[in-house]
Scaffold this motif. Structure first.
Motif, PDB file in Angstrom:
ATOM      1  N   UNK A 268      13.490  10.246  55.901  1.00  0.00           N
ATOM      2  CA  UNK A 268      14.845  10.699  55.610  1.00  0.00           C
ATOM      3  C   UNK A 268      14.862  12.224  55.544  1.00  0.00           C
ATOM      4  N   UNK A 269      16.075  12.790  55.542  1.00  0.00           N
ATOM      5  CA  UNK A 269      16.261  14.229  55.411  1.00  0.00           C
ATOM      6  C   UNK A 269      16.677  14.552  53.982  1.00  0.00           C
ATOM      7  N   UNK A 270      16.007  15.494  53.376  1.00  0.00           N
ATOM      8  CA  UNK A 270      16.372  15.946  52.031  1.00  0.00           C
ATOM      9  C   UNK A 270      17.163  17.250  52.130  1.00  0.00           C
ATOM     10  N   UNK A 271      18.275  17.314  51.385  1.00  0.00           N
ATOM     11  CA  UNK A 271      19.076  18.541  51.249  1.00  0.00           C
ATOM     12  C   UNK A 271      19.659  19.037  52.566  1.00  0.00           C
ATOM     13  N   UNK A 272      20.000  18.141  53.472  1.00  0.00           N
ATOM     14  CA  UNK A 272      20.642  18.535  54.726  1.00  0.00           C
ATOM     15  C   UNK A 272      22.150  18.673  54.524  1.00  0.00           C
ATOM     16  N   UNK A 273      22.774  19.504  55.341  1.00  0.00           N
ATOM     17  CA  UNK A 273      24.211  19.763  55.249  1.00  0.00           C
ATOM     18  C   UNK A 273      24.769  19.927  56.659  1.00  0.00           C
ATOM     19  N   UNK A 274      25.778  19.111  56.996  1.00  0.00           N
ATOM     20  CA  UNK A 274      26.309  19.110  58.352  1.00  0.00           C
ATOM     21  C   UNK A 274      27.833  19.248  58.361  1.00  0.00           C
ATOM     22  N   UNK A 275      28.330  20.024  59.320  1.00  0.00           N
ATOM     23  CA  UNK A 275      29.743  20.006  59.676  1.00  0.00           C
ATOM     24  C   UNK A 275      29.868  19.069  60.868  1.00  0.00           C
ATOM     25  N   UNK A 276      30.581  17.965  60.685  1.00  0.00           N
ATOM     26  CA  UNK A 276      30.727  16.936  61.725  1.00  0.00           C
ATOM     27  C   UNK A 276      32.160  16.971  62.231  1.00  0.00           C
ATOM     28  N   UNK A 277      32.332  17.207  63.525  1.00  0.00           N
ATOM     29  CA  UNK A 277      33.663  17.316  64.118  1.00  0.00           C
ATOM     30  C   UNK A 277      33.884  16.169  65.089  1.00  0.00           C
ATOM     31  N   UNK A 278      34.997  15.474  64.924  1.00  0.00           N
ATOM     32  CA  UNK A 278      35.404  14.390  65.809  1.00  0.00           C
ATOM     33  C   UNK A 278      36.585  14.874  66.633  1.00  0.00           C
ATOM     34  N   UNK A 279      36.526  14.656  67.946  1.00  0.00           N
ATOM     35  CA  UNK A 279      37.606  15.080  68.834  1.00  0.00           C
ATOM     36  C   UNK A 279      38.121  13.875  69.620  1.00  0.00           C
ATOM     37  N   UNK A 280      39.445  13.711  69.672  1.00  0.00           N
ATOM     38  CA  UNK A 280      39.985  12.583  70.422  1.00  0.00           C
ATOM     39  C   UNK A 280      41.406  12.254  70.046  1.00  0.00           C
ATOM     40  N   UNK A 281      41.697  10.958  70.010  1.00  0.00           N
ATOM     41  CA  UNK A 281      43.047  10.462  69.781  1.00  0.00           C
ATOM     42  C   UNK A 281      43.597  10.917  68.427  1.00  0.00           C
ATOM     43  N   UNK A 282      44.759  11.549  68.440  1.00  0.00           N
ATOM     44  CA  UNK A 282      45.328  12.104  67.207  1.00  0.00           C
ATOM     45  C   UNK A 282      45.659  11.022  66.189  1.00  0.00           C
ATOM     46  N   UNK A 283      46.216   9.901  66.633  1.00  0.00           N
ATOM     47  CA  UNK A 283      46.565   8.830  65.698  1.00  0.00           C
ATOM     48  C   UNK A 283      45.325   8.260  65.015  1.00  0.00           C
TER      49      UNK A 283
ATOM     50  N   UNK B  29      42.918  17.275  69.888  1.00  0.00           N
ATOM     51  CA  UNK B  29      42.945  17.187  68.426  1.00  0.00           C
ATOM     52  C   UNK B  29      41.542  16.929  67.893  1.00  0.00           C
ATOM     53  N   UNK B  30      41.206  17.586  66.787  1.00  0.00           N
ATOM     54  CA  UNK B  30      39.883  17.418  66.191  1.00  0.00           C
ATOM     55  C   UNK B  30      39.999  17.306  64.675  1.00  0.00           C
ATOM     56  N   UNK B  31      38.994  16.674  64.078  1.00  0.00           N
ATOM     57  CA  UNK B  31      38.925  16.510  62.628  1.00  0.00           C
ATOM     58  C   UNK B  31      37.539  16.907  62.159  1.00  0.00           C
ATOM     59  N   UNK B  32      37.464  17.800  61.181  1.00  0.00           N
ATOM     60  CA  UNK B  32      36.187  18.276  60.643  1.00  0.00           C
ATOM     61  C   UNK B  32      35.856  17.551  59.350  1.00  0.00           C
ATOM     62  N   UNK B  33      34.612  17.070  59.254  1.00  0.00           N
ATOM     63  CA  UNK B  33      34.129  16.377  58.068  1.00  0.00           C
ATOM     64  C   UNK B  33      32.877  17.062  57.541  1.00  0.00           C
ATOM     65  N   UNK B  34      32.655  16.927  56.240  1.00  0.00           N
ATOM     66  CA  UNK B  34      31.473  17.493  55.602  1.00  0.00           C
ATOM     67  C   UNK B  34      30.510  16.372  55.240  1.00  0.00           C
ATOM     68  N   UNK B  35      29.289  16.425  55.770  1.00  0.00           N
ATOM     69  CA  UNK B  35      28.244  15.460  55.426  1.00  0.00           C
ATOM     70  C   UNK B  35      27.212  16.178  54.567  1.00  0.00           C
ATOM     71  N   UNK B  36      27.322  15.976  53.259  1.00  0.00           N
ATOM     72  CA  UNK B  36      26.456  16.655  52.297  1.00  0.00           C
ATOM     73  C   UNK B  36      25.918  15.621  51.327  1.00  0.00           C
ATOM     74  N   UNK B  37      24.591  15.560  51.169  1.00  0.00           N
ATOM     75  CA  UNK B  37      23.979  14.601  50.244  1.00  0.00           C
ATOM     76  C   UNK B  37      22.533  15.018  49.984  1.00  0.00           C
ATOM     77  N   UNK B  38      21.988  14.655  48.828  1.00  0.00           N
ATOM     78  CA  UNK B  38      20.571  14.946  48.582  1.00  0.00           C
ATOM     79  C   UNK B  38      19.653  14.295  49.612  1.00  0.00           C
ATOM     80  N   UNK B  39      20.071  13.121  50.127  1.00  0.00           N
ATOM     81  CA  UNK B  39      19.255  12.401  51.103  1.00  0.00           C
ATOM     82  C   UNK B  39      20.157  11.796  52.176  1.00  0.00           C
ATOM     83  N   UNK B  40      19.722  11.894  53.432  1.00  0.00           N
ATOM     84  CA  UNK B  40      20.418  11.284  54.554  1.00  0.00           C
ATOM     85  C   UNK B  40      19.375  10.726  55.513  1.00  0.00           C
ATOM     86  N   UNK B  41      19.719   9.635  56.198  1.00  0.00           N
ATOM     87  CA  UNK B  41      18.805   9.049  57.175  1.00  0.00           C
ATOM     88  C   UNK B  41      19.607   8.597  58.383  1.00  0.00           C
ATOM     89  N   UNK B  42      19.208   9.094  59.566  1.00  0.00           N
ATOM     90  CA  UNK B  42      19.933   8.798  60.804  1.00  0.00           C
ATOM     91  C   UNK B  42      18.944   8.260  61.830  1.00  0.00           C
TER      92      UNK B  42
END
Length: 239
Positions: A99-114, A3-16
């Motif tokens: 920081x990152x300006x104008x970055x856009x990521x598809x973030x997928x998590x895979x694991x326990x369904x619950x 099982x997987x879940x897709x998330x959208x990480x979109x922001x004018x600024x991001x820092x990782x």
């Protein structure tokens, strides 16, 4: 069943950041495992002190597709009246924060369904505010579309088929017209002995104040072609 879940990480600024102590605060070019786990913990209302719950989130497999490469930028900060180490006065501290300006990521998590279902139910109605590395770096759009849910699929399958998240009409139109498109960079959790795997020191063991601890994970960095089926003409939801 995987099982997987897709998330959208979109922001004018991001820092990782991975080396964010002292006067130089770095950022990587895509979301870190520790940063994603911290965001999920905030959404679920999990305390930084709850090492067991943090470990459960960290066991989720992380896969990232870079739908828009960010531009590396730097803030120049000064902090006044910082006590000296000798305690005999105060000083001004200068720090550089990337920081990152104008970055856009598809973030997928895979694991326990619950667990993924719990995340899906709260991520856009979080217990505590969610942000991308700094409190001021908040999402520009929902992480999940309405009624978004986990799906029965491997993370790689979602990365290779999910609609491109780009919202810029001019960029989307230009990519639709290209006969040879630039690939989308991916970074996917993988077994340690995978050929060409890279080591990242961002797998959290504890996020508690004063005793943060991390270990390594291995990541395979690659590219996916931006195919016609990924370029849609309507909305670009994350699930």
């Amino acid at each position: 069943m995987v099982t997987s879940l897709a998330l959208c990480f979109d922001a004018p600024m991001q820092s990782w950041g991975t080396r964010s102590r002292g006067v130089i605060r770095d950022t990587t070019s895509e979301p870190t495992k520790s940063g994603v786990v911290g965001l999920l913990a905030a959404a679920l209302g999990i305390s930084r002190e709850d090492d067991d719950a943090i470990a459960e989130l960290a066991r989720l497999r992380l896969a990232v597709r870079v739908d828009r490469e960010g531009i590396l930028e730097r803030d120049y900060h000064t902090i006044q009246n910082v006590p000296t180490t000798k305690g005999t006065g105060h000083r001004t501290v200068v720090s550089q924060r990337y920081y990152l300006a104008d970055a856009l990521f598809l973030v997928v998590l895979q694991g326990d369904e619950d667990l993924l279902s719990r995340i899906a139910s709260v991520v856009d109605r979080p217990y505590w505010p969610v942000y991308f590395g700094r409190r001021a770096f908040v999402p520009a759009r929902p992480l999940l579309p309405p009624n978004g849910q986990p799906v029965a699929a491997e993370a790689e399958e979602i990365l290779g088929s999910h609609p491109w998240l780009e919202t810029s009409k001019s960029l989307r139109d230009s990519e639709i017209a290209k006969s040879e498109r630039v690939g989308l960079r991916t970074a996917i959790d993988c077994p340690p002995r995978t050929t060409h795997a890279e080591v990242r020191h961002d797998h959290p063991l504890s996020l508690a104040d004063g005793r943060r601890r991390f270990t390594t994970r291995t990541v395979l960095v690659d590219q996916l072609p931006l195919t016609d089926s990924m370029i849609t003409t309507g909305d670009t939801p994350c699930s």
